[in-house]
Design an enzyme around this catalytic site. Structure first.
Site, PDB file in Angstrom:
ATOM      1  N   ARG A   1      59.247  41.957 -85.628  1.00  0.00           N
ATOM      2  CA  ARG A   1      58.595  40.706 -86.036  1.00  0.00           C
ATOM      3  C   ARG A   1      57.521  40.272 -85.048  1.00  0.00           C
ATOM      4  O   ARG A   1      57.740  40.236 -83.843  1.00  0.00           O
ATOM      5  CB  ARG A   1      59.645  39.604 -86.160  1.00  0.00           C
ATOM      6  CG  ARG A   1      59.090  38.238 -86.485  1.00  0.00           C
ATOM      7  CD  ARG A   1      60.192  37.210 -86.574  1.00  0.00           C
ATOM      8  NE  ARG A   1      60.849  36.999 -85.302  1.00  0.00           N
ATOM      9  CZ  ARG A   1      60.752  35.874 -84.590  1.00  0.00           C
ATOM     10  NH1 ARG A   1      60.026  34.878 -85.024  1.00  0.00           N
ATOM     11  NH2 ARG A   1      61.395  35.762 -83.444  1.00  0.00           N
TER      12      ARG A   1
ATOM     13  N   GLU B   1      50.715  34.241 -78.082  1.00  0.00           N
ATOM     14  CA  GLU B   1      51.997  34.915 -77.896  1.00  0.00           C
ATOM     15  C   GLU B   1      51.846  36.422 -78.086  1.00  0.00           C
ATOM     16  O   GLU B   1      50.811  36.912 -78.527  1.00  0.00           O
ATOM     17  CB  GLU B   1      53.053  34.329 -78.838  1.00  0.00           C
ATOM     18  CG  GLU B   1      53.338  32.858 -78.546  1.00  0.00           C
ATOM     19  CD  GLU B   1      54.540  32.324 -79.295  1.00  0.00           C
ATOM     20  OE1 GLU B   1      55.210  33.096 -80.015  1.00  0.00           O
ATOM     21  OE2 GLU B   1      54.820  31.121 -79.165  1.00  0.00           O
TER      22      GLU B   1
ATOM     23  N   HIS C   1      68.147  37.971 -80.918  1.00  0.00           N
ATOM     24  CA  HIS C   1      67.353  36.770 -81.185  1.00  0.00           C
ATOM     25  C   HIS C   1      67.013  36.572 -82.656  1.00  0.00           C
ATOM     26  O   HIS C   1      67.088  35.462 -83.176  1.00  0.00           O
ATOM     27  CB  HIS C   1      66.059  36.855 -80.379  1.00  0.00           C
ATOM     28  CG  HIS C   1      65.154  35.670 -80.523  1.00  0.00           C
ATOM     29  ND1 HIS C   1      65.514  34.399 -80.120  1.00  0.00           N
ATOM     30  CD2 HIS C   1      63.889  35.560 -81.019  1.00  0.00           C
ATOM     31  CE1 HIS C   1      64.523  33.554 -80.356  1.00  0.00           C
ATOM     32  NE2 HIS C   1      63.532  34.226 -80.915  1.00  0.00           N
TER      33      HIS C   1
ATOM     34  N   HIS D   1      65.172  39.219 -77.842  1.00  0.00           N
ATOM     35  CA  HIS D   1      64.164  38.466 -77.097  1.00  0.00           C
ATOM     36  C   HIS D   1      64.246  38.872 -75.632  1.00  0.00           C
ATOM     37  O   HIS D   1      65.327  38.888 -75.044  1.00  0.00           O
ATOM     38  CB  HIS D   1      64.399  36.962 -77.246  1.00  0.00           C
ATOM     39  CG  HIS D   1      63.195  36.143 -76.915  1.00  0.00           C
ATOM     40  ND1 HIS D   1      62.696  36.046 -75.630  1.00  0.00           N
ATOM     41  CD2 HIS D   1      62.366  35.405 -77.689  1.00  0.00           C
ATOM     42  CE1 HIS D   1      61.626  35.268 -75.645  1.00  0.00           C
ATOM     43  NE2 HIS D   1      61.399  34.875 -76.880  1.00  0.00           N
TER      44      HIS D   1
ATOM     45  N   ARG E   1      57.401  42.618 -78.605  1.00  0.00           N
ATOM     46  CA  ARG E   1      58.696  42.205 -78.072  1.00  0.00           C
ATOM     47  C   ARG E   1      59.640  43.369 -77.805  1.00  0.00           C
ATOM     48  O   ARG E   1      60.413  43.350 -76.848  1.00  0.00           O
ATOM     49  CB  ARG E   1      59.376  41.227 -79.034  1.00  0.00           C
ATOM     50  CG  ARG E   1      58.932  39.801 -78.834  1.00  0.00           C
ATOM     51  CD  ARG E   1      59.751  38.863 -79.683  1.00  0.00           C
ATOM     52  NE  ARG E   1      59.311  37.493 -79.482  1.00  0.00           N
ATOM     53  CZ  ARG E   1      59.750  36.459 -80.186  1.00  0.00           C
ATOM     54  NH1 ARG E   1      60.625  36.660 -81.160  1.00  0.00           N
ATOM     55  NH2 ARG E   1      59.322  35.240 -79.937  1.00  0.00           N
TER      56      ARG E   1
END
Length: 518
Positions: A373, A113, A338, A233, A279
């Site tokens: 994060r 990811e 998110h 997100h 992100r």
């Protein structure tokens, strides 16, 4: 007031349920605003749990990636603590019966990811980690004699005496109606009630996750940290649903690419890691395409083809429900609220600034996430700190675990119900002014609107909790005059070395600041 010997856990997601099991045999009361297993963000987590489980990986490398993604404000000691505990956490969940994906040799199947230097996200059936871990823990909680679950009940406030949290105010939910509050005294309170994504009009969070748990802690005087850092997100499925279904980041790890209506794969020009950039970078790029009317989409066809139907069944089901065939067409996406990196400030044992109050999961700010994060660290943090908080609570309480009979609270109808129009107004204010891109003028306008909304609906403690969290997010964002991680200011687009630290703020301080600037 009613007194119980049970530790009260507010929230029934992964953190709350795991802490309840870790506290056994000490009696616990778990408060869930929904039927157990419904309405918790944990059950919607698709990616999995980040952990160094392969030979080429290590907790130290995981910690380095965590610090790098956090854009300068991660607590390195907390990062080392959590990533060091991660492999054992996976083994413990496996022992509890979680059916993690394995290959023919018995090794964990790992997803790659965004911002991870290696594939290290342990998964369940591709994109069903949250739901399957929840199912495992729910079965154990249901069978645990020490745990009582009170469903369709929510916490509206904390009770304090001489500076120590001594209990909670609870109300029962019946459809849209809310009962009058009942005061319950308890030896310890653990907040594990999720984040704040539902404060935004476009979110991937369940409907009730609107910052209430953070807000009730803030209203009790708890120190809050990093409230300005809300993660958006980049690939919520944009089909007009509230909340928006999620297209997991693991799709991009498998090679899916972001494309716009002109056929341009736009991430190559945004970051060297393209689709696997942090992100915040991907979310702003997707948001910019939306603002320009370019209709961003996630194209899984070349990378996965028909394999998306079996490897990512949750995404496939969401597409099918929306009339999209991801095998033949790209998936429309948008940036959606998110995850909240900020929350109630805690130490390494999950203790808040208020004696008697512990916090874990998304409602907490431990220092792990910093300004941005790292993907799939959220579930990991919730589990690690649920265990640490449970151990600390048990050590803090005197003597052996007492016997505590099951509670039967008498709720009286007639509590102040939420005004859905006020909630929607608040969500629109947050999206317009405190969203993916922010300005000082917009944040100041948001603060004025939030204060006016709260004053106009002062009888509702649930709305007061939402407004407290919203005010703290907006005030912290206004105070941070730079861009860092998930916090972007168009009027201060560069990071400023003077702001390379975590922010800390109480609700009283935020209210004083907004009064002075009114």
């Amino acid at each position: 007031m009613i007194t119980t010997g049970r530790v009260v856990i507010v929230g029934a997601g992964l953190g709350g349920l795991y802490a309840a099991l870790m506290l056994a045999p000490r009696p616990v009361l778990v408060i869930s605003p929904e039927t157990l297993g419904e309405g918790a963000s944990s059950a919607w987590a698709q990616g999995g749990v980040a952990a160094a489980m392969s030979e080429g990986d290590s907790p130290e490398a995981h910690a380095r990636d965590t610090v790098a993604a956090g854009a300068g404000t991660v607590d390195p000691e907390i990062a080392a603590l959590v990533t060091g505990a991660a492999p054992a956490q996976i083994l413990d969940l496996t022992d509890h019966g979680t059916p993690f994906d394995r290959d023919a040799a018995g090794n964990y199947v790992l997803n790659h990811e965004a911002a991870h230097s290696i594939a290290r996200v342990v998964r369940v059936k591709g994109d069903q980690a949250g739901r399957k871990i929840m199912e495992t823990l729910i079965a154990e909680v249901r069978a645990a004699p020490s745990v009582q679950v009170m469903e369709r009940v929510l916490a509206q406030g904390l009770i304090s005496e001489n500076g120590r949290v001594t209990g909670v105010e609870l109300a029962q939910i019946d459809g849209d109606a809310i009962s009058q509050p009942v005061a319950l005294l308890a030896p310890a309170v653990l907040l594990a009630g999720g984040g704040s994504g539902g404060l935004y009009a476009l979110t991937t969070n369940p409907p009730r996750i609107r910052g209430q748990v953070m807000g009730l802690a803030a209203r009790a005087g708890a120190v809050m940290a990093d409230m300005e850092f809300v993660q958006f997100h980049p690939t919520a499925i944009d089909v007009g649903r509230d909340p928006a279904p999620l297209a997991t980041e693991a799709l991009r790890g498998e090679g899916a690419r972001l494309v716009n209506a002109d056929g341009l794969f736009f991430m190559e020009a945004e970051h060297p890691m393209a689709e696997l950039a942090p992100r915040d970078v991907v979310a702003r790029a997707v948001f910019a395409q939306t603002q320009a009317g370019k209709r961003p989409m996630l194209d899984t066809r070349a990378a996965l083809g028909e394999a998306i139907l079996t490897q990512f069944p949750a995404v496939a089901a969401a597409c099918r429900k929306a009339g999209i065939d991801p095998v033949r067409a790209p998936i429309p996406v948008a940036a959606a609220a998110h995850y909240h990196m900020g929350g109630v400030a805690t130490d390494a044992a999950g203790r808040s600034s208020l004696p008697g109050l512990w916090v874990c999961g998304e409602a907490a700010s431990t220092g792990l996430h910093g300004a941005n994060r790292l993907a799939s660290n959220g579930v990991l943090e919730a589990l690690v700190f649920a265990r640490r908080a449970a151990e600390d609570i048990a050590a803090d309480l005197p003597g052996a675990a007492p016997d505590a009979p099951a509670l039967a609270l008498d709720f009286t109808p007639g509590g102040p119900a939420l005004d859905p129009d006020a909630v929607q107004h608040l969500r629109e204010v947050m999206t317009r002014h405190v969203g993916v891109r922010r300005t000082g003028a917009g944040l100041a306008q948001a603060i004025t609107r939030i204060r006016a909304l709260q004053a106009a609906h002062a009888s509702s403690p649930d709305f007061a909790n939402m407004c407290a969290t919203a005010l703290l997010i907006a005030t912290a964002a206004l105070q941070r005059r730079e861009s860092r991680g998930a916090h972007w200011r168009d009027d201060f687009p560069a990071p400023d070395p003077d702001f390379v630290q975590r922010s800390r703020l109480t609700l009283a301080e935020a209210q004083q600041m907004t009064q002075e600037n009114a």
